[in-house]
Scaffold this active site. Structure first.
Site, PDB file in Angstrom:
ATOM      1  N   GLY A  17      35.379  48.868  28.277  1.00  0.00           N
ATOM      2  CA  GLY A  17      35.638  47.637  27.541  1.00  0.00           C
ATOM      3  C   GLY A  17      34.393  46.839  27.194  1.00  0.00           C
ATOM      4  O   GLY A  17      33.348  47.379  26.833  1.00  0.00           O
ATOM      5  N   GLY A  19      32.452  45.190  29.147  1.00  0.00           N
ATOM      6  CA  GLY A  19      31.347  45.468  30.062  1.00  0.00           C
ATOM      7  C   GLY A  19      30.535  46.671  29.623  1.00  0.00           C
ATOM      8  O   GLY A  19      29.294  46.637  29.618  1.00  0.00           O
ATOM      9  N   ARG A  38      34.284  49.638  39.974  1.00  0.00           N
ATOM     10  CA  ARG A  38      34.889  50.449  41.033  1.00  0.00           C
ATOM     11  C   ARG A  38      34.815  51.936  40.736  1.00  0.00           C
ATOM     12  O   ARG A  38      34.785  52.758  41.651  1.00  0.00           O
ATOM     13  CB  ARG A  38      36.348  50.031  41.234  1.00  0.00           C
ATOM     14  CG  ARG A  38      36.512  48.654  41.856  1.00  0.00           C
ATOM     15  CD  ARG A  38      37.962  48.303  42.051  1.00  0.00           C
ATOM     16  NE  ARG A  38      38.686  48.280  40.786  1.00  0.00           N
ATOM     17  CZ  ARG A  38      40.001  48.114  40.676  1.00  0.00           C
ATOM     18  NH1 ARG A  38      40.741  47.986  41.755  1.00  0.00           N
ATOM     19  NH2 ARG A  38      40.576  48.086  39.482  1.00  0.00           N
ATOM     20  N   ARG A  39      34.777  52.320  39.444  1.00  0.00           N
ATOM     21  CA  ARG A  39      34.881  53.737  39.081  1.00  0.00           C
ATOM     22  C   ARG A  39      33.508  54.384  38.996  1.00  0.00           C
ATOM     23  O   ARG A  39      32.849  54.351  37.968  1.00  0.00           O
ATOM     24  CB  ARG A  39      35.652  53.872  37.769  1.00  0.00           C
ATOM     25  CG  ARG A  39      37.101  53.432  37.897  1.00  0.00           C
ATOM     26  CD  ARG A  39      37.853  53.536  36.593  1.00  0.00           C
ATOM     27  NE  ARG A  39      37.467  52.498  35.635  1.00  0.00           N
ATOM     28  CZ  ARG A  39      38.101  52.281  34.483  1.00  0.00           C
ATOM     29  NH1 ARG A  39      39.116  53.057  34.135  1.00  0.00           N
ATOM     30  NH2 ARG A  39      37.713  51.321  33.673  1.00  0.00           N
ATOM     31  N   ASP A  64      33.593  47.007  44.720  1.00  0.00           N
ATOM     32  CA  ASP A  64      34.892  46.360  44.555  1.00  0.00           C
ATOM     33  C   ASP A  64      34.691  44.879  44.835  1.00  0.00           C
ATOM     34  O   ASP A  64      34.542  44.456  45.986  1.00  0.00           O
ATOM     35  CB  ASP A  64      35.920  46.950  45.513  1.00  0.00           C
ATOM     36  CG  ASP A  64      37.312  46.363  45.291  1.00  0.00           C
ATOM     37  OD1 ASP A  64      37.456  45.447  44.467  1.00  0.00           O
ATOM     38  OD2 ASP A  64      38.258  46.828  45.953  1.00  0.00           O
ATOM     39  N   TYR A 158      45.411  33.304  35.428  1.00  0.00           N
ATOM     40  CA  TYR A 158      44.371  33.828  34.537  1.00  0.00           C
ATOM     41  C   TYR A 158      43.649  32.715  33.776  1.00  0.00           C
ATOM     42  O   TYR A 158      42.419  32.602  33.838  1.00  0.00           O
ATOM     43  CB  TYR A 158      44.968  34.836  33.563  1.00  0.00           C
ATOM     44  CG  TYR A 158      43.922  35.536  32.719  1.00  0.00           C
ATOM     45  CD1 TYR A 158      43.192  36.592  33.243  1.00  0.00           C
ATOM     46  CD2 TYR A 158      43.660  35.136  31.419  1.00  0.00           C
ATOM     47  CE1 TYR A 158      42.226  37.235  32.488  1.00  0.00           C
ATOM     48  CE2 TYR A 158      42.690  35.762  30.656  1.00  0.00           C
ATOM     49  CZ  TYR A 158      41.977  36.819  31.186  1.00  0.00           C
ATOM     50  OH  TYR A 158      41.012  37.443  30.435  1.00  0.00           O
TER      51      TYR A 158
END
Length: 270
Positions: A17, A19, A38-39, A64, A158
């Site tokens: 996205g 980022g 995290r990935r 995380d 949010y």
């Protein structure tokens, strides 16, 4: 800053996205990069691509940010690698679709940790070095939701979280005036990314007209330009700027009705 030291940017939520788009734009501008999300696998693939394409150095730190110790551990890894953070992009974030009572408190606490506390903590950790070196850029990714006078049903925390990021950024910009460190808060609207896939409302938001959508690369590029100009609040896209302005002009009762209709179309209802 010594002339032989290359500037380095740290991007959170770097694996996809907006980022990922920030990473690509900063790499094209010659910045070394610290990528965190995290990935780990996706970060590694992106880092290798950017190193090959732009002859920069990268550091991948899987993190995380729901862990309260994550910002400190992240900056420790950066220091161990002998790097200084010259540009910080606080981009990591997500939403909890549906209603407040649909989630246990633990999920809300993690959300607050990622979207509020980690942003404030990471920023606090990098600012002293930026001020000491007399140059730095902090880019905080908020949301158009932070500027609208009415929130949408569901995603209860949010807009409130993004409003926090907005006000924090504006205050920091005033405090850091004259130090060489500039703070910019970006408030994007609907942006083509994996965000809506994760929320599970891709089909609903896809019904919105195309003029309401922006490309993640365009958002990142224009935000970086705004940061370099020293623009504190940046709302990418004429449509988003119009919506933010209109929200302030319309009566509160009317904006609440409009928000209710938008919620039915784009929200994931229980």
């Amino acid at each position: 800053m010594s002339e032989d030291r290359k500037r380095c940017a740290l991007v959170t939520g770097a694996s996809s996205g907006i980022g990922e788009a920030f990473c690509r734009e900063l790499a094209a501008g010659g910045f070394d990069l610290v990528l965190t999300a995290r990935r780990q696998e996706r970060l590694g693939v992106l880092a290798e691509e950017l190193e090959r394409g732009h002859r920069i150095k990268t550091l991948v730190v899987p993190t995380d940010l729901a862990d309260p110790e994550a910002p400190r551990q992240l900056l420790a890894a950066v220091g161990t690698a002998g790097l200084d953070v010259d540009v910080l992009v606080n981009n990591a974030g997500y939403a909890l679709p549906s209603h407040y009572l649909d989630y246990p408190w633990e999920r809300h606490a993690e959300f607050i940790q990622v979207l509020l506390i980690s942003v404030a903590h990471t920023t606090r950790l990098v600012l002293p070095g930026m001020v000491e070196r007399g140059w730095g850029r902090v880019i905080n990714v908020a949301s158009l939701a932070a500027l609208l006078t009415s929130s949408i049903e569901g995603h209860t925390l949010y807009a409130a979280a993004k409003a926090f990021v907005l006000k924090m950024s504006e205050s920091l910009a005033l405090e850091l005036d004259g130090t060489g460190v500039k703070v910019t808060v970006c408030c994007p609207g609907y942006t083509y990314s994996e965000f809506h896939d994760v929320m599970g409302n891709r089909e609903q938001v896809s019904e919105l007209p195309s003029f309401m959508w922006m490309d993640a690369v365009e958002v990142a590029r224009k935000t970086i330009d705004a940061a370099e100009r020293g623009q504190v609040l940046f709302v990418p896209g004429a449509t988003n700027r119009a919506l933010a302005g209109l929200s302030r002009l319309l009566p509160k009762a009317l904006t609440l009705k409009i928000s209710a209709q938008v919620s039915k179309r784009t929200g994931k209802q229980t």
